[in-house]
Write an enzyme that holds these catalytic residues in place. Structure first.
Site, short mmCIF file in Angstrom:
data_model
loop_
_atom_site.label_atom_id
_atom_site.label_comp_id
_atom_site.label_asym_id
_atom_site.label_seq_id
_atom_site.Cartn_x
_atom_site.Cartn_y
_atom_site.Cartn_z
N TYR A 3 0.83 -1.21 0.00
CA TYR A 3 0.00 0.00 0.00
C TYR A 3 0.87 1.27 0.00
CZ TYR A 3 -3.60 -3.27 1.81
OH TYR A 3 -4.45 -4.31 2.03
N HIS A 56 1.33 -11.61 1.93
CA HIS A 56 0.25 -10.90 1.23
C HIS A 56 -0.45 -11.75 0.17
CE1 HIS A 56 -1.15 -6.55 0.18
NE2 HIS A 56 -2.13 -7.41 0.06
#
Ligand code: A2P
Length: 273
Positions: free
Chosen positions: A50, A106
């Site tokens: 992010y 992730h």
């Protein structure tokens, strides 16, 4: 402020509603994280990918809240699967923290076939106290099964895209069977029309809440952790206030049966960063 939590397999208690921070940049994350903590959030979800971990860490410090009072989840990218200690060290440096509450792989990235190695590393990092809890994101049951078979240790959490249009029933059943808590990303459906569904609008009117709150109540009533993103103070407040909405079992079932033809989850056998 105390909030409903779920106890993970390792014994930690994760607040059920957290602040999702994608796609905030550092400056926005810093401002919104501080604001969310002031509103009462005690759980923030970020990731290396992010590119806002610095802002998240700064927002936590700006809030003045003791570090131990806020649950921080982060995730590392595929390049760290062969060296998860270096991956998590990077997360911690950017966040400016000396541990995270939950560290996740992730994506499984089976093309490089190193996710078992990443998992083994996370098990050691948990033992060292650098992550209080460990888990995965976007893992399919087959990927989870391999982790369990090869290490004997199941992830504490698997974070997947989940909302009434993509209810992930088979995945959630597999998680429940193995003591894995499901966390929902993009729980509000990523602006795909979910919040305009007539059933959701009708339930919102019936219970005097907003469509977003109906959807988040569907998550928490089923024992899921959920990380809705909002940068708007009023919606931040709404999204945390979802624990007293008396959806019935029939309401939950009706929501689960909603479908959006053509909408499919990202295929983590081929996609992932
Ligand atoms: P905003 O940040 O302006 O509130 P998801 O978490 O499913 O990806 O959804 C995030 C999107 O939903 C963002 O665009 C966010 O916009 C919006 N959103 C967040 N909370 C609500 C809510 N309670 N009602 C409607 N939209 C919301």
């Amino acid at each position: 402020m105390t909030q409903p939590t779920v106890t993970l397999a390792g014994g930690t208690n994760i607040p059920m509603v957290g602040l999702g921070t994608w796609p905030m940049d550092d400056a926005e994350a810093r401002r919104v994280v501080r604001q969310a903590i002031e509103i009462g959030y005690r759980h923030v979800d970020t990731a290396e990918n992010y590119a806002n971990e610095r802002g998240v860490g700064d927002g936590i410090r700006d809030s003045g809240l003791d570090r131990s009072e806020v649950w921080v989840t982060t995730k590392f990218n595929r390049r760290w699967h062969a060296d998860p200690a270096a991956g998590l060290r990077g997360n911690l440096e950017r966040l400016g923290l000396d541990y995270v509450d939950l560290a996740l792989i992730h994506w499984p990235n089976p093309d490089q076939d190193r996710y078992v190695q990443a998992w083994q590393g996370l098990i050691e990092l948990r033992e060292q106290g650098l992550a209080r809890a460990i888990g995965t994101s976007n893992f399919k049951p087959a990927h989870l099964g391999r982790l369990i078979a090869e290490t004997g240790v199941a992830p504490e959490v698997n974070q997947i895209e989940c909302h009434p249009y993509l209810d992930r029933a088979a995945e959630r059943a597999y998680h429940a069977e193995h003591g894995i808590v499901t966390a929902a990303w993009s729980p509000l459906g990523r602006n795909n029309g979910l919040l305009q569904e007539p059933l959701i609008v009708e339930l919102a009117a019936r219970y005097g809440v907003t469509p977003g709150q109906v959807v988040l109540a569907w998550d928490v009533l089923q024992g899921m952790v959920t990380v809705p993103k909002s940068s708007n103070p009023e919606r931040l407040r709404q999204n945390l206030d979802v624990f007293d909405i008396p959806l019935t079992a029939a309401d939950v079932a009706a929501l689960t049966s909603l479908e959006s033809p053509g909408l499919v989850p990202a295929d983590s056998d081929v996609f992932g960063h």
